[in-house]
Design a protein around this motif. Structure first.
Motif, PDB file in Angstrom:
ATOM      1  N   SER B  50       0.927  -1.288   0.111  1.00  0.00           N
ATOM      2  CA  SER B  50       0.102  -0.110   0.005  1.00  0.00           C
ATOM      3  C   SER B  50       0.978   1.329   0.080  1.00  0.00           C
ATOM      4  CB  SER B  50      -0.993  -0.048   1.310  1.00  0.00           C
ATOM      5  OG  SER B  50      -1.698  -1.050   1.187  1.00  0.00           O
ATOM      6  N   GLN B  86      -8.542   0.307  -1.013  1.00  0.00           N
ATOM      7  CA  GLN B  86      -8.834  -1.055  -0.182  1.00  0.00           C
ATOM      8  C   GLN B  86     -10.316  -1.144   0.313  1.00  0.00           C
ATOM      9  OE1 GLN B  86      -5.477  -1.925   2.189  1.00  0.00           O
ATOM     10  NE2 GLN B  86      -5.965  -3.897   2.482  1.00  0.00           N
ATOM     11  N   ASP B 165      -6.076  -1.069  -5.019  1.00  0.00           N
ATOM     12  CA  ASP B 165      -5.246  -1.766  -3.568  1.00  0.00           C
ATOM     13  C   ASP B 165      -6.481  -2.778  -3.239  1.00  0.00           C
ATOM     14  OD1 ASP B 165      -4.203  -2.410  -1.384  1.00  0.00           O
ATOM     15  OD2 ASP B 165      -4.083  -0.428  -0.745  1.00  0.00           O
ATOM     16  N   GLU B 166      -5.850  -4.109  -3.492  1.00  0.00           N
ATOM     17  CA  GLU B 166      -6.754  -5.067  -2.886  1.00  0.00           C
ATOM     18  C   GLU B 166      -8.005  -4.933  -2.921  1.00  0.00           C
ATOM     19  OE1 GLU B 166      -6.015  -7.157   0.891  1.00  0.00           O
ATOM     20  OE2 GLU B 166      -4.148  -6.350   1.012  1.00  0.00           O
TER      21      GLU B 166
HETATM   22 MG    MG Z   1      -2.212  -2.611   2.148  1.00  0.00          MG
END
Ligand code: MG
Ligand code: ATP
Lengths: 277, 303
Positions: B50, B86, B165-166
């Motif tokens: 991240s 995320q 991000d994910e």
């Molecule tokens: Mg992360």
């Protein structure tokens, strides 16, 4: 009875309580009046009228009917309709409150966004906030030299703190993710403030406003008792001096009703801007 | 080193460790991404994925090093780099549609209201959101729907680089599968460059042209760049039958399970740490000196 909804049952219960309270009040007063009326001696001597008895609810209702059927009459400085008096008070509250909004929201944004500004202003806020708004009255009267403006100033000073602190708190608590969304969309600071931070902090800001308007309405009655002339606070005090307790009770009730309505307006606004995460 | 669309040059990030010292998350990390490439980065939690992405997005400034896009150094967030965070990061007071138009309005400031609406609706439809749902607030949507809105918002802005991000971290396996395929569909239509963080090996193989592997932190490195030699279009059910699938998967599992730890904490002696390129292709007709790659022997072919 069991099949009724909670709201309906509560409404019935409220109504029953109202009837019981009014009934007890009415009976208690009329007994007292009859008891007094019995001694002819007292009537002859004019003593019966000496102690102005608390009026029974029926009298207050008659008074209310009388006043509310013509709320805006104006028969000189000491005899204005309840509507006019309330309008004076409401306009003072709204002016002072409006000024407070103009100061508290931008300043709250500043404090909420900048830790330096927060730390710098915090001592002032901590000292000024606990001061009773009425304590400002002599100073305001001396500096402003005008009773009406002084009352508005007092309203301003009492409603500014909850709004300021709530705005700062709300702005400081805006999630960094949302601010990052604004940043990745290249929004300028003004657009970020208006399209992301303001809506994000709006529920907290409105909570502050709702507290402020409640305090402002509490304070205006006292302020008007001091400055006199017009307004519901002055009206209550004036009727007390006239020993017209029926009017006093009626105006107390009106203060309650208007306060409730003001709160309801801000409650509705608050609900409109609240969001679920 | 040949010119890349996006080049990350000697990126170093340190943080105060809370005990008066410093924590070096990664040091001198260098890699590049080509135009139109779909790159996934895999690594254990806390290795700094991240952190790298925030630097690429321009949301944070690295301790040292530069990121260049089209030859220009990144110096702050830009509409050219779209981000899917995320945790979706939808604005909860706006409906799904308004969340997308929020982005479109910021990108195309001179567009008319109708054009903005039409564009936003089109991208929502691309991720399978149509009809009444698009007028709901995020809180009234399922996790999968929210992530779709978030992806639609990013794609609708047609950024030069998309950072994810994910994006599917919080979703169940079934929803994950559907949205992965939607993402592939949208990507193949738009030919955007994508950089995606994930924890999921199968997801990375399905989506990526290339997978970057990170060692554990601190002093994490982008150690390897694994080419995914599986032809497109890919589907979840078909890639498992591809001859290269298990070889690649084994390599990744080995790396994450063992070597990411073994290689961890090795400070760089060299100035720049480009990842070693790993190419595993069992279907190639040329005789392969190492038909069955295992992590240890693979080192010989790294280049
Ligand atoms: Mg992360
Ligand atoms: N602002 C910060 N201050 C101090 N340390 C930080 C900060 N941000 C991240 N770190 C540290 O940097 C390291 C990398 O964090 P990062 O969030 O990049 O990990 P990640 O690879 O994305 O992990 P995950 O897969 O769990 O999301 C962690 O050890 C974290 O504690």
């Amino acid at each position: 009875m069991q099949s009724l909804s909670v709201n309906k049952r509560a409404a019935i219960l409220s109504f029953v309580m109202l009837v019981v309270i009014l009934g007890v009040w009415e009976i208690a007063i009329t007994r007292q009046v009859i008891g007094e009326a019995l001694t002819e001696y007292e009537i002859l001597m004019g003593l019966g009228q000496q102690r102005s008895a608390i009026p029974p609810p029926s009298d207050v209702m008659v008074k209310a009917w009388e006043q509310l059927s013509n709320p805006f009459y104006d028969a000189g400085p000491n005899d204005k309709g309840i509507g006019i008096q309330l309008a004076y008070s409401i306009s003072r509250v709204l002016s002072g409150f409006g000024l407070a909004v103009l100061v508290a929201i931008p300043l709250g944004f500043l404090i909420g966004m900048s830790p330096v500004a927060y730390k710098a202003l915090n001592p002032f806020i901590q000292v000024l906030r606990p001061i009773s708004p009425l304590a400002w009255m002599p100073l305001a009267l001396f500096i402003i030299q005008d009773a009406n403006s002084s009352a508005i100033f007092v309203i301003f000073i009492c409603s500014v703190w909850p709004m300021l602190l709530n705005t700062a708190f709300g702005v400081a608590g805006v999630r960094t993710d949302w601010v990052n969304v604004a940043r990745t969309h290249e929004l300028g600071s003004l657009r970020t403030a208006l399209t992301v931070i303001l809506p994000a902090a709006a529920p907290t800001i409105l909570t502050g406003m709702r507290i402020s308007i409640g305090i402002a309405w509490l304070v205006i009655v006292a302020a008007e008792m001091l400055v006199g002339g017009t307004g519901i606070g002055y009206y209550v005090w004036n009727e007390w001096n006239n020993l017209d307790l029926t009017s006093v009770i009626f105006s107390i009730l009106m203060i309650g009703v208007v306060g409730m309505l003001l709160d309801a307006v801000f409650g509705t606004l608050q609900r409109a801007v609240t969001y679920a995460e | 080193m040949h010119k890349h669309f996006l080049s990350i040059e000697r990126l170093t990030q340190t943080f105060p460790d809370g005990k008066g010292g410093t924590l070096t998350v990664f040091e001198n990390a260098s890699f590049g991404i080509g135009k139109g490439e779909f790159v996934c980065i895999l690594g254990h939690s806390g290795c700094g994925k991240s952190t790298i992405m925030n630097v690429l997005a321009g949301l944070s400034v690295p301790t040292s090093g530069v990121v260049k896009m089209d030859g220009v150094a990144v110096s702050g967030p830009s509409l050219d780099r779209g981000v899917v965070f995320q945790n979706y990061s939808l604005l909860p007071w706006l409906s799904a549609l308004k969340n997308v138009t929020f982005g479109v309005k910021a990108r195309y400031r001179d567009w008319s209201r109708e054009k903005v609406l039409e564009h936003a609706t089109k991208y929502l439809a691309m991720v399978g959101l149509e009809g009444d749902v698009i007028h709901r607030k995020p809180s009234q949507l399922s996790g999968g729907m929210r992530q779709r809105v978030s992806i639609a918002r990013a794609f609708a802005n047609q950024p030069k680089l998309l950072l994810l991000d994910e994006p599917f971290g919080a979703l169940d396996a079934l929803t994950r599968g559907t949205i992965q395929e939607e993402l592939l569909k949208v990507w193949s239509q738009t030919e955007q460059t994508v950089f995606m963080i994930t924890h999921d090996i199968d997801e990375a193989i399905l989506l990526a042209d290339r997978i970057l592997l990170m060692t554990n932190g601190p002093f994490a490195r982008v150690a390897e760049s694994v080419e995914i030699t599986i032809s497109r279009p890919r589907t979840r059910t078909e890639i498992v039958d591809h001859p290269n699938y298990y070889a690649i998967r084994n390599h990744l599992v080995q790396f994450l399970g063992k070597r990411s730890r073994d290689l961890a904490g090795q400070r760089s002696e060299v100035e720049s740490q480009s990842p070693d390129t790993v190419r595993i292709d069992l279907s190639e007709t040329t005789p392969d000196p190492e038909p069955k790659p295992s992590p240890t022997r693979l080192k010989a072919v790294n280049g």
